[in-house]
Design a protein around this motif. Sequence first.
Motif, mmCIF file in Angstrom:
data_model
loop_
_atom_site.group_PDB
_atom_site.id
_atom_site.type_symbol
_atom_site.label_atom_id
_atom_site.label_comp_id
_atom_site.label_asym_id
_atom_site.label_seq_id
_atom_site.Cartn_x
_atom_site.Cartn_y
_atom_site.Cartn_z
ATOM 1 N N ASP A 46 32.073 26.639 47.944
ATOM 2 C CA ASP A 46 32.059 28.061 47.613
ATOM 3 C C ASP A 46 33.321 28.789 48.049
ATOM 4 O OD1 ASP A 46 29.544 27.952 46.447
ATOM 5 O OD2 ASP A 46 28.532 28.223 48.371
ATOM 6 N N GLY A 47 33.877 28.429 49.193
ATOM 7 C CA GLY A 47 35.023 29.149 49.725
ATOM 8 C C GLY A 47 36.327 28.739 49.070
ATOM 9 N N GLU A 48 37.230 29.708 48.869
ATOM 10 C CA GLU A 48 38.501 29.418 48.220
ATOM 11 C C GLU A 48 39.366 28.516 49.096
ATOM 12 O OE1 GLU A 48 42.454 31.709 46.437
ATOM 13 O OE2 GLU A 48 40.664 32.835 46.972
ATOM 14 N N SER A 51 38.027 25.064 49.158
ATOM 15 C CA SER A 51 38.199 24.428 47.853
ATOM 16 C C SER A 51 39.623 23.907 47.686
ATOM 17 C CB SER A 51 37.875 25.411 46.729
ATOM 18 O OG SER A 51 36.502 25.745 46.730
ATOM 19 N N ILE A 52 40.604 24.681 48.171
ATOM 20 C CA ILE A 52 41.994 24.232 48.077
ATOM 21 C C ILE A 52 42.178 22.950 48.879
ATOM 22 C CG2 ILE A 52 44.371 24.800 48.701
ATOM 23 C CD1 ILE A 52 43.714 27.727 48.087
ATOM 24 N N ARG A 121 39.294 23.395 39.419
ATOM 25 C CA ARG A 121 39.333 23.428 40.886
ATOM 26 C C ARG A 121 40.406 22.501 41.439
ATOM 27 N NH1 ARG A 121 33.512 24.845 43.549
ATOM 28 N NH2 ARG A 121 32.813 26.309 41.946
ATOM 29 N N LEU A 124 43.708 24.159 41.885
ATOM 30 C CA LEU A 124 43.879 25.212 42.889
ATOM 31 C C LEU A 124 45.067 24.945 43.813
ATOM 32 C CD1 LEU A 124 40.151 25.846 43.924
ATOM 33 C CD2 LEU A 124 41.654 27.415 42.663
#
Length: 457
Positions: A46-48, A51-52, A121, A124
């Motif tokens: 969920d968190g950016e 995710s990176i 994703r 990212l």
Amino acid sequence: MNISFLQELFSSITRREALLRHRRKGRHHFVHTDLLKACRTLLNSDGEASSIALASRALDIYAGLDPTEKQRFFECLTAEFSADPAAVDEAYAAYRESRDNRDLQVLFDTCEPSRQELLRRLNLTSDGTHELVHMREDLLGLLRETPELRALDADFAHLFGSWFNRGFLVLKRMDWNTPAAILEKLIRYEAVHEIHDWKDLRRRLDDRDRRCFAFFHPALGDEPLIFVEVALHKGLPDQIQAILDPETYDIEDPEAADTAAFFGISNCQTGLRGISFGNFLIKQVVQELKQELPDLKHFVTLSPVPGFRAWLEATYLTADDDNAGSLDAESRTLLESLDDPEWLQDQARSEQLRDLIRPLAARYLLEEKNAKGLPLNPVARFHLGNGAELHRLNWLGDISQKGMQQSAGLMVNYLYVLDDIERNHEQYITSGKIAHSSAVRDLNRRARKLLKGEPAR
């Protein structure tokens, strides 16, 4: 803040992350199940920031896969990260009942394979786009033997079509002051006429009568997407060797030129195959040249005809007598003499071959179609689709070994007439009509006579 500074900062960060990833490559040997696990974790994140990090980790694992494990990963990605059939049926039933735009949007979202979101994703990370381009390059190498992967390739193509649309592309002129790292890539990526050394490259970038332009994308840093080489010329050129000769200077003053000849267009990124850049490139370069040199009257290519000689042989030589394209025995014997390396020194035979091959080439370019009903020749498809006119067939336009092998020495001028480009494009797209000159039309008529048994000469 200065935009160029931001671009340089972004580029330096990208290069630093790519260097770190490169250093990590090869430290571990992974299997495709490691990557599948990482991809599922990424999709559930969920968190950016997390995710990176997870995307970077997944790309590192991919880099550690051997070719067999990469193929297994692609196969699992195609089979297991697709749309849910039951969910699609349910969403469609709801929309069929309501005809409501909200239900239509739900249907759209449900039909999208989850692997598309995965690719987003993975993108990212700052170097993610570049890594995904290389990933698709790996995938393209498998499609012939594993056609079921085409659904995955369609997802790549769909996303790349958005990520690399014209609004993101940056046109830059290449000259001798361009950074050496980029110039080295021009040498490596040149796909039409090999650049032999730095002297050869410098000649092609000469301000007097040459221009070179390339498209770049911010996410790929100093990696060109496509570049075009241009020769400023008096009149329409008909022979490539004069243009490629490093000692030849057609004009001393660029403003004396009346023609801009596009003699080499090279795509640089295999992973972006099928993503159209060339049409935008040519049209923008025409505008750039017109602004710099307003006296230019003609914009024309000097193009190869890849596959033409193979078509000649398959149609008229290797076929049996009942299926040999109705070409008479004398003409077929004449075509066989192309295998004799001495024919170029025989003027009489060269003229006979010219009178035979140019009409057959006109037929090939105008009438031979692929399974989609488009011209069989890929270079013709490109320029005709951009709105050019098939203008002239040049005998012995390329007498290099490559030119003789792929096109019996023939080269083509495709003419870009600014006022006709849009009309030609529309007629080609809507009805398959090929814009061509009266000279090419006459050659095609001659081919029809040849195929009825009239002697070549």
